[in-house]
Motif scaffolding. Structure first.
Motif, PDB file in Angstrom:
ATOM      1  N   ALA A  56       0.856  -1.182   0.000  1.00 24.56           N
ATOM      2  CA  ALA A  56       0.000   0.000   0.000  1.00 24.56           C
ATOM      3  C   ALA A  56       0.892   1.231   0.000  1.00 24.56           C
ATOM      4  N   ILE A  57       0.739   2.091  -1.007  1.00 23.02           N
ATOM      5  CA  ILE A  57       1.498   3.333  -1.122  1.00 23.02           C
ATOM      6  C   ILE A  57       0.506   4.488  -1.073  1.00 23.02           C
ATOM      7  N   LEU A  58       0.711   5.415  -0.130  1.00 25.21           N
ATOM      8  CA  LEU A  58      -0.215   6.532   0.047  1.00 25.21           C
ATOM      9  C   LEU A  58       0.534   7.847  -0.109  1.00 25.21           C
ATOM     10  N   LEU A  59      -0.024   8.749  -0.911  1.00 28.39           N
ATOM     11  CA  LEU A  59       0.537  10.085  -1.081  1.00 28.39           C
ATOM     12  C   LEU A  59      -0.403  11.107  -0.457  1.00 28.39           C
ATOM     13  N   ILE A  60       0.130  11.916   0.446  1.00 35.74           N
ATOM     14  CA  ILE A  60      -0.609  13.039   1.022  1.00 35.74           C
ATOM     15  C   ILE A  60       0.079  14.309   0.549  1.00 35.74           C
ATOM     16  N   ASP A  61      -0.645  15.179  -0.149  1.00 32.84           N
ATOM     17  CA  ASP A  61      -0.012  16.364  -0.719  1.00 32.84           C
ATOM     18  C   ASP A  61       0.130  17.484   0.308  1.00 32.84           C
ATOM     19  N   ASP A 189      -2.199  -7.096   7.142  1.00 36.07           N
ATOM     20  CA  ASP A 189      -0.992  -6.372   7.534  1.00 36.07           C
ATOM     21  C   ASP A 189      -0.225  -5.879   6.316  1.00 36.07           C
ATOM     22  N   LEU A 190      -0.140  -6.701   5.288  1.00 39.02           N
ATOM     23  CA  LEU A 190       0.601  -6.325   4.081  1.00 39.02           C
ATOM     24  C   LEU A 190      -0.060  -5.163   3.350  1.00 39.02           C
ATOM     25  N   LEU A 191      -1.379  -5.116   3.395  1.00 40.80           N
ATOM     26  CA  LEU A 191      -2.107  -4.070   2.672  1.00 40.80           C
ATOM     27  C   LEU A 191      -2.519  -2.909   3.557  1.00 40.80           C
ATOM     28  N   GLY A 192      -2.280  -3.018   4.872  1.00 42.30           N
ATOM     29  CA  GLY A 192      -2.660  -1.950   5.774  1.00 42.30           C
ATOM     30  C   GLY A 192      -4.156  -1.774   5.895  1.00 42.30           C
ATOM     31  N   LEU A 193      -4.909  -2.879   5.878  1.00 40.87           N
ATOM     32  CA  LEU A 193      -6.373  -2.819   5.899  1.00 40.87           C
ATOM     33  C   LEU A 193      -6.911  -3.127   7.294  1.00 40.87           C
ATOM     34  N   PRO A 194      -8.131  -2.673   7.602  1.00 44.31           N
ATOM     35  CA  PRO A 194      -8.751  -2.973   8.903  1.00 44.31           C
ATOM     36  C   PRO A 194      -9.238  -4.417   8.958  1.00 44.31           C
ATOM     37  N   LEU A 195      -9.603  -4.858  10.168  1.00 39.67           N
ATOM     38  CA  LEU A 195     -10.047  -6.240  10.364  1.00 39.67           C
ATOM     39  C   LEU A 195     -11.266  -6.577   9.527  1.00 39.67           C
TER      40      LEU A 195
END
Length: 520
Positions: A56-61, A189-195
């Motif tokens: 998971a790659i997230l960009l915050i400007d 965990d790998l994708l950073g997702l909730p339960l």
């Protein structure tokens, strides 16, 4: 039998298939984390010490908005994040979660500022609920493999009886459930997702694409074989042995220890280590059942196990020592790293186990051979041994959350940028933790060109701790930067930084900012 042979072949093939896996670490970032840029970069490139897969790659400007138009591509060790054309000025954050080739996630954030910095923050870390689930599932998996499969091996190859199989049977059921949960939790965990995302296909799919997914599948198959071996079929002993081998294979397929170089030695070492643990711990529950109600057959069974256990414990100790040496690399890592501290606790518990095992072997077993009155003491000793063994499994499961010292690379130093109309100072602090730190000061004009200075002074204070301003004269290095070495930062906290640059005998530029030093 054809089905049995096919399943066994599949388990063995899965165990020995695969490439070399290790634990990834970020080596460099372009543009550097903390960079001050006049214009937006075309891309941010993250380079690791081994090939990785984007999770998971997230960009915050700079305006604090999460962007979904950043394009991510991967090529070997490099992850490239193409920036949107309309990236606004301010501080942008690229938060990454990539998949190491040992199946573990590697996370972090890098920042860069376009024009004037803003207060953009990296995304908050996920709560501990998923970590707790991963740890519990790992402990349950270990119980299934070592207590369950090891117990069945004892029944079929040592005791030649399924007496006292209630605990191993329960352990196998727990292990099968834990293996299933482990796959889904790994994907989250790998994708950073909730339960809640466990109900979707994404986490399960990405988990099986890593080395950990097939390893969990082999572990599941091994425990399934062990359950089948509790039946009365004539090939039950063969099933128990296949399940036992599956324990070693599942551990040797993935993880920090199995993927350490040289793998030609480490994988067989973790394979044998896993077999030794299963043989030893798996025998404890059946032994309690046998000794608590001794019969004429009890003494020969205990003696047979005791004879085989000696060389098994020797192999266990030698392989464990070898794996520890490779993972730590230096003795100091035993107390300087979280991985080493977990190992230290494990070693203390293992010493207790060895002491109890020696007591059983050299005192209680001969006493039991002489009189059945020794049975209660023997039972209590094995029960205590079982409790300590479970504590070892619980402690070792904590290794899932910390990389071994051998994989650690020098961390990216802390960076701050101080900007005014007259000047722009870049400050790098390495390692950026409480203790001794090196400061590098890059002095530039307001337009970003080199600023010639006659002197540079660094002043630090920590008001929240009552530390008054402390001053150091910087020295100009051959690289054109000003250096202050071995600056002691005794506490974590928000340090006030002031830099005085003497440009001429009559002009001095002073810029100030805050430096956040976190607890290591």
């Amino acid at each position: 039998m054809r089905l049995l042979a096919a399943l066994a072949t599949l388990l063995l093939a899965a165990g020995f298939a695969g490439a070399a896996w290790a634990h990834a670490a970020l080596v460099s970032v372009e543009p550097g984390s903390g960079s001050m840029l006049a214009t937006a970069p075309k891309a941010v490139e993250l380079r690791f010490n081994e090939p990785v897969t984007p999770g998971a790659i997230l960009l915050i400007d700079g305006a604090g908005r999460a962007r979904d138009d950043a394009r991510v591509s991967a090529s070997g060790e490099t992850i490239s994040v193409a920036m949107p054309a309309d990236l606004p000025e301010g501080t942008a954050v690229v938060s990454y979660r990539v998949i190491s080739q040992d199946g573990h996630p590697v996370t972090g954030s890098v920042i860069f500022s376009i024009g004037m910095p803003t207060a953009t923050k990296a995304p908050a870390a996920a709560d501990g609920g998923l970590s707790a689930l991963i740890w519990l599932a790992r402990v349950g998996l270990y119980i299934g493999l070592f207590v369950g499969v090891g117990g069945v091996l004892f029944a079929r190859w040592i005791a030649w009886s399924t007496t006292g199989m209630a605990v191993p049977r329960t352990a196998l059921a727990l292990g099968l459930l834990s293996a299933t949960v482990s796959v889904g939790a790994l994907g989250l965990d790998l994708l950073g997702l909730p339960l809640a995302a466990l109900a979707t296909a994404g986490p399960w799919k990405v988990a099986f694409a890593t080395s950990a997914g097939p390893a969990l599948l082999v572990a599941f198959a091994a425990m399934l074989f062990a359950l089948m071996a509790l039946g009365s079929a004539w090939y039950a002993r063969a099933l128990a042995m296949i399940a036992f081998i599956g324990v070693g294979l599942s551990l040797a397929m993935t993880g920090h220890a199995a993927t350490a170089p040289p793998e030609v030695l480490m994988r067989p070492a973790i394979f044998l280590h896993g077999l030794g643990v299963a043989f030893w711990i798996g025998a404890l529950a059946p032994l309690v059942a046998l000794v608590s109600k001794p019969t004429a057959a009890t003494i020969p069974i205990v003696s047979r196990f005791s004879r085989i256990a000696m060389p098994a414990v020797g192999v266990l100790a030698l392989t464990g020592l070898g794996l520890a040496i490779v993972q730590l690399e230096k003795p100091a890592a035993l107390i300087e790293t979280r991985y080493g501290l977990i190992l230290l606790v494990k070693l203390v518990l293992v010493l207790v186990l060895l002491a109890l095992a020696a007591l059983n072997r050299f005192r209680l077993t001969p006493a039991l051979a002489e009189t059945r009155k020794a049975a209660p003491a023997f039972t209590r000793s094995i029960l205590l041994e079982s409790i300590v063994a479970l504590a070892v499994l619980a402690v070792v499961a904590g290794w899932r959350f910390t990389p071994p010292p051998r994989t650690l690379v020098p961390e990216t130093p802390l960076a701050i940028h101080i900007h005014s109309d007259k000047a722009m100072f870049q400050v790098l602090v390495s390692p950026g933790k409480p203790g001794a730190n090196d400061f590098v000061l890059q002095l530039m004009t307001g337009e970003g060109t080199f600023l010639a200075a006659k002197e540079a002074t660094l002043t630090l204070s920590l008001p929240e701790r009552g530390i008054e301003p402390m001053e150091w004269k910087a020295s100009l290095g051959p690289d054109g930067y000003w250096h202050v070495r071995k600056v002691e930062l005794p506490f974590a906290g928000r340090w006030h930084v002031r830099i005085d640059a003497l440009v001429t005998d009559f002009e001095q530029i002073t810029l100030e900012d805050e430096l956040d030093v976190a607890v290591p």
